[in-house]
Design an enzyme around this catalytic site. Sequence first.
Site: not given
Ligand code: CP3
Length: 322
Positions: A2, A6, A15, A51, A128
Amino acid sequence: MRQAGRYLEEYRAIRARASLLEICHRPELAAQVTLQPVERLDVDAAIVFADILLPFEPLGLGLSFQAGEGPAIAHPIRTPDHVARLRELEPATDLGHVLETVRLAARELAGRVPVIGFAGAPFTLASYAIEGGASRHFVETKRLMYAQPDAWHDLLGRFATMVGRYLAAQAAAGAAALQLFDSWVGCLSPDDYRRYVLPHSTTALALAASAGVPVIHFGTGTATLLHLMAEAGGDVIGVDWRIPLDQAWRRFPDRAVQGNLDPVALLAPPGELARRVDDVLARAGGRPGHVFNLGHGILPQTDPDQVRAVVDRVHERSVARV
Ligand code: CP3
């Protein structure tokens, strides 16, 4: 990894008006977020804003993201019957919003940087889907794996075909590389990985590779699994910071390596951060086939200027060799 998120003020501004899932369903907005790190950080690639859990929406598993708590799945998969009732996805229609985001981002970034498409690996997605959210000990996941191996292989086989086709569709939409995230696979022993996961990651990675673009195979906590991950596939193996990059690379000398700065190093004082960046570069030793990256996702409390300093330092220290 990622790289939007945030920690960027310009992401928080979007957001404030739209939820994570809303952004993902609005390709113009998602493409705009995809571009944010490129503008702000001067990174060499953009990862599409999406995601790994998005396929759970068309599968009817009831996906939501709770503020501060991560993902929640309202209808987890727990029985062979649940698995048997899963429908097959059609990426072009069921995940058309992501493909459209890839198209828009690739068009806007043409001639600048490539766009990376991605999907969750069968194991991490299954964890998940089965747990219903994030997990510490993967109890329900391993329970199904050990007690109902037929249902387990049925589920992982379905997910493998689903993500393999989804990745290939992202390449067709303009993604210049693809990444398979097996974020939580490090909870398994090598024996369990070989028996319960490797055949399915192999299927997913082969389908992705058929699209003809480079494929990155990433996991965390994988120090004992790297040779098996390489056996499953991927042109590039992504590693976290728990293993020194040179040690990791020796386990798959015929592939490229991606990694592996600890994301928390971005919160260290600038001198300490620079030392750690240099250490990763020294371990790569200027050999071709190193993609500098974080070892895992960036944390919300990260200062973007620290990230920019890392990008600039890596550029300074690599250009001479191009
Ligand atoms: O621009 C980028 O960087 C790409 C966006 C991206 C997101 N998720 C958006 C996101 C990518 C590449 C992911 C991959 C993802 N999502 C993974 C694999 C990579 C890793 O980090 O291991 C996994 C396990 C997920 C599942 C996921 N999504 C979780 C566990 C969470 C919550 C964790 C948190 O930080 O709150 C998310 C939410 C998420 N997906 C966010 C983003 C930017 C943060 C929450 C938000 O903006 O509200």
